[in-house]
Design a protein around this motif. Structure first.
Motif, short mmCIF file in Angstrom:
data_model
loop_
_atom_site.label_atom_id
_atom_site.label_comp_id
_atom_site.label_asym_id
_atom_site.label_seq_id
_atom_site.Cartn_x
_atom_site.Cartn_y
_atom_site.Cartn_z
N ASN A 131 0.82 -4.70 36.75
CA ASN A 131 1.06 -6.11 37.08
C ASN A 131 0.55 -6.63 38.25
O ASN A 131 0.89 -6.55 39.19
N ASN A 133 -0.99 -10.26 38.04
CA ASN A 133 -0.82 -11.70 38.21
C ASN A 133 0.26 -12.37 37.57
O ASN A 133 0.42 -13.65 37.33
N THR A 135 4.06 -14.04 36.98
CA THR A 135 4.91 -15.01 37.74
C THR A 135 6.47 -14.33 37.66
O THR A 135 6.65 -13.56 36.83
N GLY A 136 7.29 -14.90 38.37
CA GLY A 136 8.67 -14.61 38.48
C GLY A 136 9.07 -14.91 37.07
O GLY A 136 9.97 -13.62 36.50
N ASP A 137 8.84 -15.83 36.26
CA ASP A 137 9.32 -16.08 34.93
C ASP A 137 8.70 -14.92 33.83
O ASP A 137 9.56 -14.43 32.93
N LEU A 139 7.98 -11.83 34.73
CA LEU A 139 8.47 -10.65 35.21
C LEU A 139 9.95 -10.63 34.51
O LEU A 139 10.52 -9.33 34.15
N VAL A 147 7.96 -5.92 39.46
CA VAL A 147 7.11 -7.04 40.41
C VAL A 147 5.67 -6.94 40.00
O VAL A 147 5.31 -6.07 39.34
N SER A 148 4.98 -7.91 40.75
CA SER A 148 3.59 -7.98 40.63
C SER A 148 2.97 -8.06 41.73
O SER A 148 3.58 -8.59 42.74
N SER A 151 3.65 -11.68 42.87
CA SER A 151 5.09 -12.18 42.97
C SER A 151 5.60 -11.46 44.60
O SER A 151 6.37 -11.99 45.28
N VAL A 152 4.79 -10.22 44.93
CA VAL A 152 4.94 -9.62 46.11
C VAL A 152 4.24 -10.37 47.17
O VAL A 152 4.80 -10.39 48.46
N ASN A 154 1.86 -12.54 46.99
CA ASN A 154 1.25 -13.99 46.80
C ASN A 154 -0.36 -14.04 46.74
O ASN A 154 -0.94 -15.13 47.25
N ARG A 156 -3.64 -13.25 43.98
CA ARG A 156 -4.12 -12.96 42.94
C ARG A 156 -5.52 -12.14 42.76
O ARG A 156 -6.26 -12.32 43.84
#
Length: 244
Positions: A131, A133, A135-137, A139, A147-148, A151-152, A154, A156
């Motif tokens: 994972n 890039n 986003t929270g949505d 995930l 997590v990505s 998301s952790v 910030n 890309r």
């Protein structure tokens, strides 16, 4: 083993399936990756969501006749990349074949043997999904704690760039494995942060609880239960909340 054996596909059913179909024509140590998978799979036949913002790839091992060896080699190569690109992320290996950050999944692996016409093993394919890039949505839609890198940390990471780095480290790790599998095992074991923790393992025959004491050299978990030490080949591990 050449470090430039990197093959890019725009879309594929799954990189593991592609590598199984093309096994004979692919080079030993080749890494095949795709922008998107239409039929990505996880362990136990689970569907693996494959939005076009992550890394999806499979490595070809023709001199490794052991899924555990392939798992160790590819997971350590993935850790090498993450340690280089996002050193602030505290990533570890969660037995048997996931990469976690905190209590959530960052990457998963699926190893499969390739058989010849006489049902003899001729090699192993190791698939990896990371994972990058999401986003929270994105995930939240996975259905389990995930997590990505975005998301952790910030940050890309372009999947093509990740693939090139992974091809380099995979080549290096594979050479080490072929010459010194015991040193690869020692590093992989050290990266398993759950050793010594209280856990629950859910498998085909029910669940077991106990302390994860060690990993056998063949890859089994050594779980200390009230009934003594048990060897466990596979299963889903949940971490005791007070244990990590």
């Amino acid at each position: 083993i050449m470090p430039d054996r990197l093959i890019h596909l725009e879309s594929v059913d799954s990189t593991n399936l592609h590598c199984k179909r093309e096994f004979d024509s692919l080079a030993d140590g080749a890494l095949v990756y795709a922008d998107m998978q239409t039929a990505g799979r996880g362990r136990l036949g689970r569907k693996w969501l494959s939005p076009p913002c992550n890394f999806y790839g499979s490595a070809v091992f023709k001199q490794c006749f052991d899924g555990f060896g392939a798992t160790m080699t590819l997971s350590l190569a993935a850790l090498d990349v993450l340690h280089e690109l996002v050193p602030e992320m505290d990533v570890y290996i969660k037995w048997p074949n996931d990469l976690f950050c905190g209590r959530a999944k960052l990457a998963g692996m699926l190893c499969e043997g390739v058989l010849d016409n006489h049902n003899r093993l001729k090699g192993v394919i190791a698939g990896l999904g990371v994972n990058l890039n999401m986003t929270g949505d994105d995930l939240a839609a996975i259905g389990q704690a995930a997590v990505s890198v975005l998301s952790v940390a910030n940050r890309r990471i372009i999947p093509d760039f990740f693939a090139k780095k992974l091809a380099f480290y995979l080549n290096r790790r594979y050479i080490i494995y072929l010459n010194s599998p015991e040193s690869v095992f020692a590093e992989w074991r050290d990266a398993n942060r759950l050793i010594g923790r209280r856990i629950k393992v859910i498998g085909f025959k029910g669940s077991e609880e106990g302390i994860f004491r060690d990993v056998a050299e063949s890859g089994e978990m050594l779980l200390e239960t009230s009934g003594g030490i048990k060897k466990i080949n596979s299963g889903d591990v949940s971490i005791d909340k007070g244990s990590l």
